[in-house]
Design a protein around this motif. Structure first.
Motif, short mmCIF file in Angstrom:
data_model
loop_
_atom_site.label_atom_id
_atom_site.label_comp_id
_atom_site.label_asym_id
_atom_site.label_seq_id
_atom_site.Cartn_x
_atom_site.Cartn_y
_atom_site.Cartn_z
N ARG A 67 -1.61 0.08 -11.59
CA ARG A 67 -2.14 0.25 -10.43
C ARG A 67 -3.37 0.85 -10.06
N GLN A 362 6.72 -1.84 -3.54
CA GLN A 362 6.15 -2.07 -2.89
C GLN A 362 6.37 -1.82 -1.66
N ASP A 384 -3.33 -4.37 -1.24
CA ASP A 384 -3.60 -3.65 -2.65
C ASP A 384 -4.85 -4.56 -3.62
N THR A 397 1.42 -4.49 -0.28
CA THR A 397 2.24 -2.86 -0.40
C THR A 397 2.29 -2.67 1.25
N ARG A 399 5.19 -0.81 1.61
CA ARG A 399 5.21 1.44 1.00
C ARG A 399 4.06 2.52 1.04
N ASN A 400 3.13 1.68 0.89
CA ASN A 400 2.38 2.70 1.11
C ASN A 400 1.79 2.88 3.00
#
Length: 793
Positions: A67, A362, A384, A397, A399-400
């Motif tokens: 990442r 993600q 990202d 992303t 998820r973040n």
């Protein structure tokens, strides 16, 4: 493009690769760190670092992910641990394991797929990426590499120890059966011993540009990194020069236009040029009004018709890309719609004809089991990665973004909600110990003990999945991010009035709610539950499982033995509401009483005899016979057999009654002690012959030992020879040499008996025939009489 950098440890591969990634927009992948991460994981998990099979199994399951140029193992950033001395000591051996190398090779190829990547390692140019567009082999002397590693400050070793490790590592790397370190024929060789890192970078960069067929006039793609702000990079400088040139040009310029006329097919705008611009009406999602100001791009100053050709769509696209780059640099969310599944993730439509890639990992906070459930979802995302590979590529992303939003909501919850407050939530999932409640993207726990003051067996009996409920906050832990909720705290705690209704020694009624291995939980009233331990079930019966006496929902009478209001505990007894038979057992079975009862159990130490239901007496194996050595009661008794016994000890306080069989008769040892004393002559029968002596049974079944020293005079005849003259069953006369009736122990002496007989015969012979024997010696006499005396004592 794949840029592969090979070479031994300490030559600057990692540093140069990172510089290329940061300055030229490549994704950096350190292949050596993959092996180091596996070694670190093996050591951290306590796996034997020499167990090849276990290491291979770990590598197969290892979740390795890059990442932003950082390696994560199982979601944890492990970069800081990869160059420790313990990892250095094992990584070469682990990277030499062929199955592990193949696993890592697959992971590296997957990491570099469909993106500009710069990778470094010790077999990158020969095994992992033999067809890489750019292949470089960096080398340096052992002394130079030792100095670099020592001054990194990550090792506690001396320079000599580091030099030894590097030399050993080189030998291992060059002799591996697969993926050995070697120079690829088509790789560019570069000795870095006396070069600065900038010099090495420039040489490798030149090779990349040469391979691309670019000159310095061609744009060098150096994307901005939102985490790094080291001044204007080449991308920014070129963009600024480009914008300056646009200001001097008319065509392609982004300007504001005022709508002056709208027809069925076109919208005309005034941009301050000598003629009005024409925009196809299809470029407007919403029909504008005359007087509206819209951004447009000057496409052509004059068409054949003499009109100014402008485009709103191109202006929107340009503004969109400008904003997109701003979102990336400022770490701001961008809106999009998940349209379809693609390999490894989703295709997301960001509008303006721009699509981005969203990896499955993600896409959501939880693992996505069914990709189709997110199709059509409109959401915010973080960019990202933003890079160029002939076309601009965007990796998102979600998820973040979701994690940050949830973190904000959770932090706000802890700031604004106090213990005792009522909150709304939705039942999300169940566990054996309660239910998790969704409080708006983050969870609180409704523990099973906080659902009701009474007994709760199953959480699902009180709340349902998806149910909206109001709960009370009873505990908050901001550091651990834990929230405990309660349903029962909306009603009064029944323990508040416990002492007003219940006291120790009270006999009360209750209902069995739960059975465990150690007892039964009994509810006295809703919210008040006590425990009757299995030891409090019966005075006399040995209860192994509560189910033998109780079942759930039984109503029973119990006595309150004790309680603890602070802990909310009550100890209950079932047997205390009945009479205790042990209180009268001493009068019922006095010492000396004879009874005939049944054998119920045999053990190694003796037998249990049932005196009455629930009360057993114990017959020890030593109390079966005065004289017989009983090794196990099964040789004399069997379960179910009725035998007569005598009560020899009764201790009601310890619930212990001792019984005996031998006590039914007089102790033969006492009789024997009255009839014989030490020095007495007695006759017995040989029962066994051993290496240490002869066992002899005398009257009343008493058995004693003739120690080997007391069988014969060892100076005349050794025991091994003398004992051959005797057989089991043979009668012998002996002298009692030692006697302890209280310990049931007696010893005999054959030697002393024979001496006594000899002395008596000598005295008798001398007195009867004094003259005949006057010329004889004692030796002559013994020679003449000895054999008869020994054989016929």
């Amino acid at each position: 493009m794949i840029v592969a950098i090979d070479g031994p440890a300490g030559t600057g591969k990692s540093t140069v690769a990172r510089m290329l990634a940061e300055r030229m927009g490549f994704v950096y992948v350190n292949s050596g760190n993959f092996y180091r991460a596996i070694t670190y994981g093996v050591l951290s998990a306590g796996i034997d670092p020499a167990d090849t099979e276990a290491i291979t199994s770990f590598a197969t399951k290892a979740d390795l992910e890059y990442r932003g140029g950082i390696l994560f193992l199982a979601g944890v950033n492990v970069e800081a641990f990869l160059h420790s001395d313990s990892v250095d000591a094992w990584v070469a051996q682990h990277s030499a394991i062929i199955p592990v190398r193949r696993i890592v090779t697959d992971k590296l190829r997957a990491a570099a797929k469909a993106q500009n990547s710069v990778m470094e390692g010790r077999d990158i140019t020969t095994v992992v990426f033999p067809d890489a567009e750019v292949k470089v082999y960096l080398d340096a002397s052992v002394d130079a590499r030792t100095d670099r590693r020592y001054h990194q400050g990550t090792s506690g070793l001396t320079p000599e120890e580091i030099r030894g490790n590097i030399s050993m590592r080189d030998d291992i790397d060059k002799s591996k059966p697969e993926g050995a370190l070697k120079l690829a024929p088509d790789a560019t060789y570069l000795d870095t011993s006396y070069l600065t890192i900038e010099q090495v970078y420039e040489k490798v960069k030149a090779k990349i540009l040469e391979q691309q067929g670019n000159s310095m006039s061609q744009m060098e793609v150096e994307m901005d990194d939102p985490k790094k702000n080291e001044g204007a990079n080449v991308q920014t400088q070129l963009q600024e020069e480009y914008l300056k040139s646009l200001e001097q040009l008319e065509e392609g310029q982004l300007v504001d236009g005022t709508i002056v006329e709208i027809t069925s097919s076109n919208v005309f705008v005034d941009v301050g040029y000598k003629s009005e611009g024409s925009i196809p009406i299809e470029e407007f999602d919403v029909l504008p009004k005359v007087g509206d100001v819209v951004p447009v791009i000057l496409v052509r100053k004059e068409t054949r018709e003499g009109e100014l050709l402008v485009s709103k769509r191109k202006a929107d696209d340009k503004i969109f890309w400008k904003n997109t780059k701003g979102f990336f640099q400022a770490h701001q969310p961008i809106e999009g719609t998940i349209e379809k599944s693609v390999k490894g993730g989703y295709d997301v439509n960001l509008g303006h004809g721009v699509h981005a890639f969203l990896p499955f990992s993600q896409a959501d906070i939880q693992k996505v089991d069914k990709p189709e459930k997110l199709l059509g979802v409109k959401s915010n995302f973080y960019i990202d990665r933003l890079y160029s590979d002939n076309k601009v590529n965007i990796v998102l992303t979600r998820r973040n973004y979701l994690e940050e939003e949830i973190a904000k909501k959770r932090d706000e919850f802890f700031k604004t909600v106090a213990i005792g407050a009522s909150v709304e939530g939705v039942v999300k999932s169940f566990t054996s110990f309660g239910a998790f409640i969704d409080l708006g993207g983050f969870d609180g726990l409704l523990h099973i003990n906080d659902m009701s003051w009474g007994h709760v067996t199953r959480p699902k009996d009180f709340v349902k999945k998806g149910q909206s409920i109001t709960l009370k906050v009873i505990r908050l832990d901001p550091e651990e991010k834990r929230i405990n909720l309660s349903l029962k705290h909306f009603t009064e705690d029944p323990w508040t009035h416990f002492e007003e209704k219940y006291h120790e020694g009270d006999v009360v009624k209750g209902k069995v709610t739960k059975l465990t291995d150690f007892g039964a939980f009994i509810e006295l009233e809703e919210g008040i539950e006590g425990l009757a331990h299995i030891s409090e079930f019966s005075w006399v019966k040995k209860v192994r499982k509560p189910e033998e006496l109780l079942k759930v929902d039984d109503e029973v009478q119990v006595m309150i033995l004790s309680f603890d209001l602070q802990a909310g505990r009550v100890s209950l007894g079932l047997k205390q509401v009945t009479a205790n038979p042990w209180e009268s057992i001493g009068d019922k079975y006095p010492v000396g009483m004879r009874v005939t009862r049944k054998v119920v159990k045999l053990t190694n130490a003796g037998a249990f005899i049932e005196l009455e239901e629930g009360i057993d007496g114990f017959l020890h194996v030593d109390d079966l016979s005065w004289t017989k050595k009983v090794r196990h009661p099964s040789s004399e008794l069997q379960v179910g057999q009725e035998i007569e016994v005598m009560v020899i000890d009764n201790n009601p306080n310890d619930h212990n009654i001792r019984l005996g069989v031998k006590q039914l008769e007089e102790d033969p040892w006492k009789s024997f002690a009255k009839a014989f004393r030490v020095g007495s002559i007695i006759e017995g029968e040989i029962t066994s012959i051993t290496d240490f002596g002869i066992f002899l049974k005398v009257q009343s079944g008493i058995e004693g030992l003739i120690n080997k020293m007391n069988v014969s005079d060892s100076r005349v005849e050794p025991y091994e020879d003398a004992v051959k003259k005797f057989t089991v069953g043979e009668k012998l006369s002996v002298i009692v040499s030692e006697m302890h009736p209280e310990r049931q122990k007696i010893s005999f002496s054959l030697r002393d008996y024979q001496k006594k007989v000899q002395r008596e015969e000598i005295s008798k012979y001398i007195s009867d025939d004094e003259e005949e024997t006057s010329g004889m010696t004692l030796g002559d006499f013994l020679k003449d009489k000895g054999s008869n005396s020994l054989q016929n004592p």
